[in-house]
Scaffold this motif. Structure first.
Motif, PDB file in Angstrom:
ATOM      1  N   ARG A  34      87.271 -52.797 -79.809  1.00 22.47           N
ATOM      2  CA  ARG A  34      86.727 -53.054 -78.441  1.00 22.47           C
ATOM      3  C   ARG A  34      87.556 -52.755 -77.463  1.00 22.47           C
ATOM      4  NH1 ARG A  34      84.001 -59.039 -79.214  1.00 22.47           N
ATOM      5  NH2 ARG A  34      86.189 -59.483 -80.011  1.00 22.47           N
ATOM      6  N   LYS A  35      87.200 -52.611 -76.175  1.00 23.39           N
ATOM      7  CA  LYS A  35      87.975 -52.109 -74.900  1.00 23.39           C
ATOM      8  C   LYS A  35      87.045 -52.234 -73.806  1.00 23.39           C
ATOM      9  CE  LYS A  35      91.358 -49.583 -73.632  1.00 23.39           C
ATOM     10  NZ  LYS A  35      92.690 -49.518 -73.926  1.00 23.39           N
ATOM     11  N   ILE A  36      87.897 -52.958 -72.631  1.00 20.76           N
ATOM     12  CA  ILE A  36      87.113 -52.934 -71.384  1.00 20.76           C
ATOM     13  C   ILE A  36      87.244 -51.754 -70.858  1.00 20.76           C
ATOM     14  CG2 ILE A  36      87.258 -54.044 -69.248  1.00 20.76           C
ATOM     15  CD1 ILE A  36      88.410 -56.766 -70.572  1.00 20.76           C
ATOM     16  N   PHE A  88      86.303 -49.149 -67.489  1.00 23.49           N
ATOM     17  CA  PHE A  88      86.143 -49.224 -66.166  1.00 23.49           C
ATOM     18  C   PHE A  88      86.876 -47.884 -65.320  1.00 23.49           C
ATOM     19  CE2 PHE A  88      90.667 -49.643 -65.881  1.00 23.49           C
ATOM     20  CZ  PHE A  88      91.141 -50.383 -66.687  1.00 23.49           C
ATOM     21  N   VAL A 140      86.756 -44.966 -61.793  1.00 28.03           N
ATOM     22  CA  VAL A 140      86.275 -44.663 -60.552  1.00 28.03           C
ATOM     23  C   VAL A 140      85.827 -43.333 -60.329  1.00 28.03           C
ATOM     24  CG1 VAL A 140      87.320 -44.327 -57.984  1.00 28.03           C
ATOM     25  CG2 VAL A 140      88.343 -46.207 -59.332  1.00 28.03           C
ATOM     26  N   PRO A 145      83.932 -53.405 -64.754  1.00 30.14           N
ATOM     27  CA  PRO A 145      84.340 -53.480 -65.958  1.00 30.14           C
ATOM     28  C   PRO A 145      83.128 -53.928 -66.938  1.00 30.14           C
ATOM     29  CG  PRO A 145      85.179 -55.466 -65.045  1.00 30.14           C
ATOM     30  CD  PRO A 145      84.554 -54.513 -63.982  1.00 30.14           C
ATOM     31  N   LEU A 204      82.342 -54.020 -71.255  1.00 28.93           N
ATOM     32  CA  LEU A 204      82.842 -54.063 -72.702  1.00 28.93           C
ATOM     33  C   LEU A 204      82.302 -52.884 -73.395  1.00 28.93           C
ATOM     34  CD1 LEU A 204      85.083 -55.650 -74.537  1.00 28.93           C
ATOM     35  CD2 LEU A 204      82.779 -56.360 -75.506  1.00 28.93           C
ATOM     36  N   ASP A 256      97.592 -55.055 -75.871  1.00 27.74           N
ATOM     37  CA  ASP A 256      96.976 -54.027 -75.469  1.00 27.74           C
ATOM     38  C   ASP A 256      96.154 -54.200 -74.299  1.00 27.74           C
ATOM     39  OD1 ASP A 256      95.676 -51.378 -75.909  1.00 27.74           O
ATOM     40  OD2 ASP A 256      93.891 -52.343 -76.380  1.00 27.74           O
ATOM     41  N   HIS A 257      95.590 -55.544 -74.416  1.00 28.28           N
ATOM     42  CA  HIS A 257      94.999 -56.252 -73.101  1.00 28.28           C
ATOM     43  C   HIS A 257      95.743 -56.017 -71.891  1.00 28.28           C
ATOM     44  CE1 HIS A 257      91.970 -58.424 -71.101  1.00 28.28           C
ATOM     45  NE2 HIS A 257      92.794 -59.511 -70.990  1.00 28.28           N
ATOM     46  N   THR A 280      96.585 -52.767 -70.606  1.00 23.63           N
ATOM     47  CA  THR A 280      95.305 -52.226 -69.790  1.00 23.63           C
ATOM     48  C   THR A 280      95.180 -52.793 -68.464  1.00 23.63           C
ATOM     49  OG1 THR A 280      94.221 -51.915 -71.856  1.00 23.63           O
ATOM     50  CG2 THR A 280      92.612 -52.042 -69.873  1.00 23.63           C
ATOM     51  N   GLU A 323      96.422 -50.027 -65.790  1.00 27.19           N
ATOM     52  CA  GLU A 323      95.262 -49.273 -65.481  1.00 27.19           C
ATOM     53  C   GLU A 323      94.272 -50.040 -64.367  1.00 27.19           C
ATOM     54  OE1 GLU A 323      93.110 -47.384 -68.699  1.00 27.19           O
ATOM     55  OE2 GLU A 323      94.699 -47.593 -70.292  1.00 27.19           O
ATOM     56  N   TYR A 324      94.390 -51.330 -64.898  1.00 26.30           N
ATOM     57  CA  TYR A 324      93.070 -52.087 -64.242  1.00 26.30           C
ATOM     58  C   TYR A 324      93.545 -52.388 -62.725  1.00 26.30           C
ATOM     59  CZ  TYR A 324      88.766 -54.631 -62.895  1.00 26.30           C
ATOM     60  OH  TYR A 324      87.809 -55.190 -62.256  1.00 26.30           O
ATOM     61  N   GLN A 363      94.155 -49.753 -60.406  1.00 27.41           N
ATOM     62  CA  GLN A 363      92.833 -49.186 -59.915  1.00 27.41           C
ATOM     63  C   GLN A 363      92.330 -50.097 -58.850  1.00 27.41           C
ATOM     64  OE1 GLN A 363      89.132 -48.337 -62.296  1.00 27.41           O
ATOM     65  NE2 GLN A 363      90.645 -46.693 -62.293  1.00 27.41           N
ATOM     66  N   ARG A 400      87.027 -57.897 -57.892  1.00 27.08           N
ATOM     67  CA  ARG A 400      87.217 -57.124 -58.913  1.00 27.08           C
ATOM     68  C   ARG A 400      88.223 -57.863 -60.186  1.00 27.08           C
ATOM     69  NH1 ARG A 400      85.138 -52.631 -60.522  1.00 27.08           N
ATOM     70  NH2 ARG A 400      87.151 -51.547 -61.225  1.00 27.08           N
ATOM     71  N   GLN A 414      85.350 -60.107 -61.776  1.00 29.20           N
ATOM     72  CA  GLN A 414      84.659 -59.333 -62.801  1.00 29.20           C
ATOM     73  C   GLN A 414      85.424 -59.067 -64.034  1.00 29.20           C
ATOM     74  OE1 GLN A 414      83.997 -55.699 -60.357  1.00 29.20           O
ATOM     75  NE2 GLN A 414      82.645 -56.406 -59.193  1.00 29.20           N
ATOM     76  N   PHE A 415      86.851 -58.974 -63.950  1.00 33.34           N
ATOM     77  CA  PHE A 415      87.525 -58.424 -65.016  1.00 33.34           C
ATOM     78  C   PHE A 415      87.823 -59.927 -65.932  1.00 33.34           C
ATOM     79  CE2 PHE A 415      91.292 -57.895 -67.691  1.00 33.34           C
ATOM     80  CZ  PHE A 415      91.186 -56.709 -67.996  1.00 33.34           C
ATOM     81  N   VAL A 470      84.448 -60.491 -68.016  1.00 30.16           N
ATOM     82  CA  VAL A 470      84.346 -59.766 -69.128  1.00 30.16           C
ATOM     83  C   VAL A 470      85.521 -59.853 -70.031  1.00 30.16           C
ATOM     84  CG1 VAL A 470      84.298 -57.244 -70.089  1.00 30.16           C
ATOM     85  CG2 VAL A 470      83.405 -57.862 -67.757  1.00 30.16           C
ATOM     86  N   ALA A 471      86.679 -59.944 -69.686  1.00 27.46           N
ATOM     87  CA  ALA A 471      87.771 -60.652 -70.710  1.00 27.46           C
ATOM     88  C   ALA A 471      87.528 -61.816 -71.501  1.00 27.46           C
ATOM     89  CB  ALA A 471      89.042 -60.342 -70.013  1.00 27.46           C
ATOM     90  N   LEU A 482      85.183 -60.024 -74.436  1.00 30.82           N
ATOM     91  CA  LEU A 482      86.281 -59.633 -75.373  1.00 30.82           C
ATOM     92  C   LEU A 482      87.034 -60.744 -75.976  1.00 30.82           C
ATOM     93  CD1 LEU A 482      87.977 -56.980 -75.923  1.00 30.82           C
ATOM     94  CD2 LEU A 482      89.440 -57.330 -74.048  1.00 30.82           C
TER      95      LEU A 482
END
Lengths: 148, 391
Positions: free
Chosen positions: A123-125, A127, A129, A139, A141, B42-43, B46, B50-51, B54, B155, B158-159, B162-163, B167
């Protein structure tokens, strides 16, 4: 007597852990492949075509990310086609798998999950642009489930 | 003896049967622990790699865009002794919260501010800039959707959702405005066509009995491509705009120069002001990051008509900061030039021919390589035919 004892010993010792884990490791690798391989590293003609016609604008996206971008843009069919064409070549036919994005099944192949003895999920979030102008998606899942 | 041997064998059997299972149990537990650690790692990777960068890019890019629009609608830059502080504070608030002190006469203050009797927020007043009760959403101020779902706080929300919910790695950010430190910069590292934003943020994430508590300093460097240049809006009293778009020309010729003027692109010049300076009305050279474009009198057809800074009375160089400012010295090399193949003087054809009254001073003529072709393209010298085909 000694023979009986020998047989008892042979059956009593469980399989070595590395041997038992092989299917798990393989399945995990295949599941991870979709979340890690970047589009630019794929030799899929289908992906190359999408890059050429600018449907795909970011070649640094992974397969699952790109499917997520299509899904977020409302193009579920494009997400399905991408997975079907590109991912099917990565995961051997003896494995069944499905891709779920934002709790929606985007693609499924093979037998039913309920019949499987071993199911691996990655599993990966997701997202990203779109374009240079800072329009975000996600984001959400993304999940790859793979089983034998 | 026989019975002793039997007992030894049975004991051996018992040991063999039980010991591997115990090892496997421990191994399984270690594997599960490792898997959880990997998942959490890994979380975090990310998030950190990345998150968050961005998120900063999305929020900052759109905040600059919105700020440019705000300055255009207001008709002036931030002013007064606290101008720089007020500008930076507002930009940070736009990025983090998506709100601002809105000084447009058409906008009402927040609903809980007692409607008509409550004065508008004064964006040149430091106290009001810092008073969130007087602030409204950026999109309400500008009648736009520019910042919808793009502020850092939104943002991060939102993360978190979801997390935590999907997740199953509960993640929590410290989103207090005062706790987030920002630095907006341009330097040799960014170059003239990018801007950098540095944000310090605290967060925690947990999985099972593992927890990570981090304070991160996240750097995001992104392009300014597409953001409207406030210098045009303010200097032409909102009549004209231009967006930052970088030229890809490196070796200048008369044809590439023509296209550059025609397409209203920007080029690096250390004598020009930078992207950040242009947001604050600062006309000053920037060694690392100066950028300039040319006034295109074909697109900006009334630019010579006044009352905006015009070339009707005094001829000016059509480099944007020379045209709109007074820092550009015309007498350094003793001349202001028209450019062959580019300039025309036929007033009756100024809407059909490019480019009416276009002029350039010597320093820029050298910079854009218009003088090393035996004085061919600077009118006043010997006239040369334009290259064919042209442009």
């Amino acid at each position: 007597m000694l023979l009986v004892i020998g047989l008892l010993i042979a059956f009593a010792i469980p399989l070595t852990s590395s041997y038992a884990k092989q299917p798990v490791i393989l399945s995990q690798s295949y599941a991870n492949a979709l979340t890690l391989i970047k589009l630019k590293d794929l030799s899929s003609p289908y992906v190359q075509q999408l890059i050429r016609d600018r449907t795909i604008t970011n070649q640094d996206n992974t397969l699952l990310q790109q499917a997520g971008e299509f899904y977020s843009a409302g193009s579920d069919a494009q997400a399905t086609a991408l997975i079907e064409n590109a991912a099917s070549g990565i995961i051997p036919l003896q494995y069944s798998f499905e891709v779920v994005i934002d709790n929606k099944r985007i693609y499924a192949r093979g037998s039913k999950q309920e019949q499987s003895q071993l199911l691996i999920a990655s599993r990966k979030i997701l997202f990203g642009v779109t374009g240079k102008s800072g329009n975000p998606w996600g984001p959400i899942l993304g999940e790859v489930r793979i089983w034998e | 003896m026989f019975f002793t041997a039997i007992v030894v064998m049975i004991v051996t059997l018992v040991v063999l049967v039980f010991s591997p299972q115990q090892q496997l149990g421990f191994q399984d537990e270690a594997d599960a622990l490792k898997a959880r650690a990997n998942a959490l790692n890994d979380h975090i990777q990310t998030l950190r790699g990345e998150y968050l960068p961005q998120t900063i890019f999305v929020a900052a890019y759109n905040s600059f865009y919105a700020m440019s629009e705000y300055i255009r609608l207001k008709g002036s830059y931030y002013s007064g002794v606290d101008a720089s502080y007020n500008f930076n504070y507002t930009l940070k608030e736009m990025m983090i919260n998506g709100t601002m002190c809105c000084d447009l006469s058409t906008k009402k203050p927040p609903a809980d501010c007692d409607g008509e009797t409550c004065p508008n927020c004064n964006s040149d007043n430091k106290n009001q800039i810092e008073d969130p009760t007087k602030h409204i959403p950026v999109d309400t101020c500008l009648d736009s959707t520019q910042m919808a779902g793009k502020s850092v706080t939104e943002r991060l929300d939102q993360f978190e959702a979801v997390a935590t919910n999907s997740l199953h790695i509960p993640t929590k950010f410290h989103k207090k405005f005062g706790e987030m430190r920002t630095l907006i910069f341009q330097s040799n590292a960014t170059g003239p066509f990018q801007v950098g934003v540095n944000l310090t943020i605290n967060y925690s994430a947990s999985l099972g009995d593992m927890m990570v508590n981090n304070s991160e300093n996240i750097n995001s460097i992104f392009t300014i491509e597409g953001i409207p240049d406030p210098l045009y809006a303010i200097s032409t009293e909102r009549l004209y705009s231009n967006q930052f778009r970088k030229t890809d020309v490196t070796g200048w010729k008369i044809t590439s120069f023509y296209r550059h003027v025609d397409q209203r692109l920007y080029a690096y010049n250390p004598n020009a002001s930078s992207f950040l300076m242009r947001f604050q009305g600062i006309d000053k050279e920037s060694e690392c990051c100066g950028v300039e474009s040319f006034i295109n009198p074909f697109v900006m057809s009334t630019i010579n008509d006044g009352p905006v800074p015009s070339a009707t009375d005094v001829e000016k160089s059509y480099v944007d900061w020379c045209f709109f400012g007074d820092r550009c010295t015309l007498d350094e090399f003793g001349a202001l030039w028209n450019v062959t193949c580019i300039t025309h003087h036929d007033e009756f054809q100024k809407n059909s021919l490019k480019f009416y009254k276009f002029a350039i001073e010597s320093q820029h003529a050298v910079y854009y390589n218009l003088t090393n072709q035996p004085d061919k393209y600077l009118a006043g010298a010997e006239q040369e035919p334009c290259p064919v085909p042209f442009p």
